[in-house]
Motif scaffolding. Structure first.
Motif, PDB file in Angstrom:
ATOM      1  N   ARG A  70     -56.648 -32.039 -18.076  1.00 61.10           N
ATOM      2  CA  ARG A  70     -55.212 -32.268 -18.143  1.00 61.10           C
ATOM      3  C   ARG A  70     -54.475 -30.947 -18.352  1.00 61.10           C
ATOM      4  NH1 ARG A  70     -54.493 -37.553 -22.080  1.00 61.10           N
ATOM      5  NH2 ARG A  70     -55.600 -39.044 -20.742  1.00 61.10           N
ATOM      6  N   ARG A  71     -53.215 -30.952 -17.920  1.00 58.04           N
ATOM      7  CA  ARG A  71     -52.396 -29.754 -18.106  1.00 58.04           C
ATOM      8  C   ARG A  71     -52.170 -29.515 -19.598  1.00 58.04           C
ATOM      9  NH1 ARG A  71     -47.068 -28.929 -18.849  1.00 58.04           N
ATOM     10  NH2 ARG A  71     -46.636 -31.150 -18.611  1.00 58.04           N
ATOM     11  N   ALA A  72     -52.267 -28.277 -19.999  1.00 55.87           N
ATOM     12  CA  ALA A  72     -52.055 -27.955 -21.413  1.00 55.87           C
ATOM     13  C   ALA A  72     -50.629 -28.325 -21.811  1.00 55.87           C
ATOM     14  CB  ALA A  72     -52.290 -26.460 -21.650  1.00 55.87           C
ATOM     15  N   VAL A  73     -50.504 -28.844 -23.016  1.00 53.62           N
ATOM     16  CA  VAL A  73     -49.200 -29.240 -23.536  1.00 53.62           C
ATOM     17  C   VAL A  73     -48.835 -28.313 -24.682  1.00 53.62           C
ATOM     18  CG1 VAL A  73     -47.855 -31.101 -24.584  1.00 53.62           C
ATOM     19  CG2 VAL A  73     -49.626 -31.626 -22.890  1.00 53.62           C
ATOM     20  N   ALA A  74     -47.627 -27.853 -24.685  1.00 47.99           N
ATOM     21  CA  ALA A  74     -47.172 -26.947 -25.745  1.00 47.99           C
ATOM     22  C   ALA A  74     -47.300 -27.612 -27.098  1.00 47.99           C
ATOM     23  CB  ALA A  74     -45.719 -26.539 -25.498  1.00 47.99           C
ATOM     24  N   ALA A  75     -47.558 -26.785 -28.119  1.00 47.08           N
ATOM     25  CA  ALA A  75     -47.742 -27.327 -29.474  1.00 47.08           C
ATOM     26  C   ALA A  75     -46.535 -28.128 -29.926  1.00 47.08           C
ATOM     27  CB  ALA A  75     -48.013 -26.181 -30.454  1.00 47.08           C
ATOM     28  N   ALA A  76     -45.337 -27.626 -29.607  1.00 46.13           N
ATOM     29  CA  ALA A  76     -44.115 -28.323 -30.033  1.00 46.13           C
ATOM     30  C   ALA A  76     -44.013 -29.693 -29.390  1.00 46.13           C
ATOM     31  CB  ALA A  76     -42.889 -27.479 -29.665  1.00 46.13           C
ATOM     32  N   ASP A  77     -44.532 -29.817 -28.137  1.00 50.40           N
ATOM     33  CA  ASP A  77     -44.465 -31.100 -27.443  1.00 50.40           C
ATOM     34  C   ASP A  77     -45.576 -32.040 -27.903  1.00 50.40           C
ATOM     35  OD1 ASP A  77     -42.257 -30.353 -25.956  1.00 50.40           O
ATOM     36  OD2 ASP A  77     -43.480 -29.426 -24.398  1.00 50.40           O
ATOM     37  N   ARG A  78     -46.690 -31.471 -28.391  1.00 47.72           N
ATOM     38  CA  ARG A  78     -47.767 -32.326 -28.899  1.00 47.72           C
ATOM     39  C   ARG A  78     -47.374 -33.002 -30.195  1.00 47.72           C
ATOM     40  NH1 ARG A  78     -51.098 -27.854 -27.523  1.00 47.72           N
ATOM     41  NH2 ARG A  78     -51.314 -27.320 -29.723  1.00 47.72           N
TER      42      ARG A  78
ATOM     43  N   ARG B  99     -36.193 -32.895 -34.519  1.00 53.65           N
ATOM     44  CA  ARG B  99     -36.221 -32.004 -33.355  1.00 53.65           C
ATOM     45  C   ARG B  99     -34.845 -31.399 -33.097  1.00 53.65           C
ATOM     46  NH1 ARG B  99     -39.609 -31.942 -29.018  1.00 53.65           N
ATOM     47  NH2 ARG B  99     -41.192 -32.455 -30.547  1.00 53.65           N
ATOM     48  N   ARG B 100     -33.806 -32.208 -33.215  1.00 52.25           N
ATOM     49  CA  ARG B 100     -32.449 -31.691 -33.035  1.00 52.25           C
ATOM     50  C   ARG B 100     -32.152 -30.592 -34.050  1.00 52.25           C
ATOM     51  NH1 ARG B 100     -28.362 -34.577 -30.312  1.00 52.25           N
ATOM     52  NH2 ARG B 100     -26.878 -33.772 -31.836  1.00 52.25           N
ATOM     53  N   ARG B 101     -32.568 -30.824 -35.278  1.00 50.09           N
ATOM     54  CA  ARG B 101     -32.306 -29.844 -36.337  1.00 50.09           C
ATOM     55  C   ARG B 101     -33.020 -28.528 -36.049  1.00 50.09           C
ATOM     56  NH1 ARG B 101     -29.319 -29.966 -41.256  1.00 50.09           N
ATOM     57  NH2 ARG B 101     -29.939 -28.136 -42.461  1.00 50.09           N
ATOM     58  N   LEU B 102     -34.255 -28.596 -35.569  1.00 52.67           N
ATOM     59  CA  LEU B 102     -35.006 -27.388 -35.259  1.00 52.67           C
ATOM     60  C   LEU B 102     -34.311 -26.584 -34.159  1.00 52.67           C
ATOM     61  CD1 LEU B 102     -38.663 -28.768 -35.308  1.00 52.67           C
ATOM     62  CD2 LEU B 102     -37.604 -27.270 -36.997  1.00 52.67           C
ATOM     63  N   ILE B 103     -33.791 -27.287 -33.163  1.00 50.57           N
ATOM     64  CA  ILE B 103     -33.091 -26.606 -32.072  1.00 50.57           C
ATOM     65  C   ILE B 103     -31.812 -25.950 -32.573  1.00 50.57           C
ATOM     66  CG2 ILE B 103     -31.879 -26.985 -29.884  1.00 50.57           C
ATOM     67  CD1 ILE B 103     -33.972 -29.227 -29.329  1.00 50.57           C
ATOM     68  N   VAL B 104     -31.077 -26.671 -33.396  1.00 46.70           N
ATOM     69  CA  VAL B 104     -29.830 -26.127 -33.944  1.00 46.70           C
ATOM     70  C   VAL B 104     -30.116 -24.920 -34.836  1.00 46.70           C
ATOM     71  CG1 VAL B 104     -27.892 -26.616 -35.487  1.00 46.70           C
ATOM     72  CG2 VAL B 104     -28.569 -28.294 -33.772  1.00 46.70           C
TER      73      VAL B 104
ATOM     74  N   GLN C 267     -42.129 -35.492 -33.247  1.00 44.05           N
ATOM     75  CA  GLN C 267     -41.245 -35.451 -34.390  1.00 44.05           C
ATOM     76  C   GLN C 267     -40.067 -36.387 -34.168  1.00 44.05           C
ATOM     77  OE1 GLN C 267     -40.609 -31.289 -33.858  1.00 44.05           O
ATOM     78  NE2 GLN C 267     -41.721 -30.744 -35.701  1.00 44.05           N
ATOM     79  N   PRO C 268     -39.499 -36.921 -35.250  1.00 45.66           N
ATOM     80  CA  PRO C 268     -38.308 -37.759 -35.103  1.00 45.66           C
ATOM     81  C   PRO C 268     -37.198 -36.981 -34.402  1.00 45.66           C
ATOM     82  CG  PRO C 268     -39.188 -37.887 -37.333  1.00 45.66           C
ATOM     83  CD  PRO C 268     -39.943 -36.791 -36.641  1.00 45.66           C
ATOM     84  N   THR C 269     -36.344 -37.720 -33.701  1.00 40.79           N
ATOM     85  CA  THR C 269     -35.274 -37.090 -32.931  1.00 40.79           C
ATOM     86  C   THR C 269     -34.426 -36.169 -33.786  1.00 40.79           C
ATOM     87  OG1 THR C 269     -35.172 -38.926 -31.370  1.00 40.79           O
ATOM     88  CG2 THR C 269     -33.211 -37.531 -31.563  1.00 40.79           C
ATOM     89  N   GLU C 270     -34.045 -36.608 -34.980  1.00 45.53           N
ATOM     90  CA  GLU C 270     -33.173 -35.792 -35.823  1.00 45.53           C
ATOM     91  C   GLU C 270     -33.854 -34.509 -36.273  1.00 45.53           C
ATOM     92  OE1 GLU C 270     -29.927 -36.084 -36.315  1.00 45.53           O
ATOM     93  OE2 GLU C 270     -30.171 -37.661 -34.833  1.00 45.53           O
TER      94      GLU C 270
END
Length: 221
Positions: A14-22, A30-35, A25-28
């Motif tokens: 299978r194609r390798a998946v980035a650690a962040a995508d593996r 993930r949103r907080r990390l991006i912000v 995390q709850p939506t909020e």
């Protein structure tokens, strides 16, 4: 004789998946990390110079992940500015609350507003103003108005405290609050543009002079 079925190990990898995508995390979260990742980008480059790819790279996620959680880059940057501003003024409030007197609290507030490290904050503050002027988001406009109001209330509360404790006299605390806030903003803009040149020490001196002029210290009984 039939051929042996291929083992699981023999299947195409299978194609390798980035650690962040593996990590699911709850939506909020993930949103907080991006912000959170967007805050230093805005501080360093300015609101208008940061794009969705910049934010994705800083957060360690794909562009698709960013666009999945946010409708636009403006939404990301607006939330990042709000996060920074809330933290900044929360720290100012905490500093003022720990002061032994209103005079000391105001002095600490002035000192905290102008340091060599606060230029980045002031850039974000003016970007925040501009974002409000250019956008049509009613929720953003309400939040911006609430933050302005909270800032004015903080200044006025310190002046009221000094009068109540018998440290100051002053019959126009609303006017003082408006003038203090306006002078702080004006000095910050001059400080950033350096036209004419303005040091942090001089910016503090001007604000402290306003306090001394309008909130007169009471003479000991």
């Amino acid at each position: 004789m039939t051929a042996a079925k291929p083992s699981q190990a023999a299947k195409s990898p299978r194609r390798a998946v980035a650690a962040a995508d593996r990590t699911r995390q709850p939506t909020e979260v993930r949103r907080r990390l991006i912000v959170e990742a967007a805050v230093p980008l805005i501080a360093e480059r300015g609101y208008a110079s940061v794009g969705v790819r910049d934010v994705a790279a800083a957060a360690g996620v794909s562009v698709g992940t960013v666009t999945y959680h946010f409708g636009s880059v403006q939404e990301i940057l607006s939330e990042a500015m709000v996060l920074h501003i809330e933290r900044y003024y929360a720290e100012l409030s905490e500093t003022a609350e720990q002061a032994s007197s209103a005079a000391e609290a105001l002095r600490l507030l002035v000192d905290a507003l102008f340091t060599e490290d606060t230029d980045r904050h002031w850039r974000m503050w003016f970007d925040y103003w501009n974002a409000g002027d250019q956008g049509t988001d009613e929720a953003f406009a309400r939040g911006q108005a609430q933050r302005y109001e909270a800032w004015h209330q903080q200044i006025r509360a310190l002046a009221e405290r000094g009068v109540a404790e018998g440290e100051f006299t002053g019959d126009d605390l609303d006017g003082f609050t408006v003038r203090f806030s306006a002078l702080a903003d004006g000095l910050a803009l001059q400080r950033l543009r350096q036209v004419p040149a303005l040091s942090t020490e001089d910016a503090r001196r001007h604000l402290n002079r306003l306090i001394e002029t309008e909130l007169v210290r009471r003479s000991p009984a």
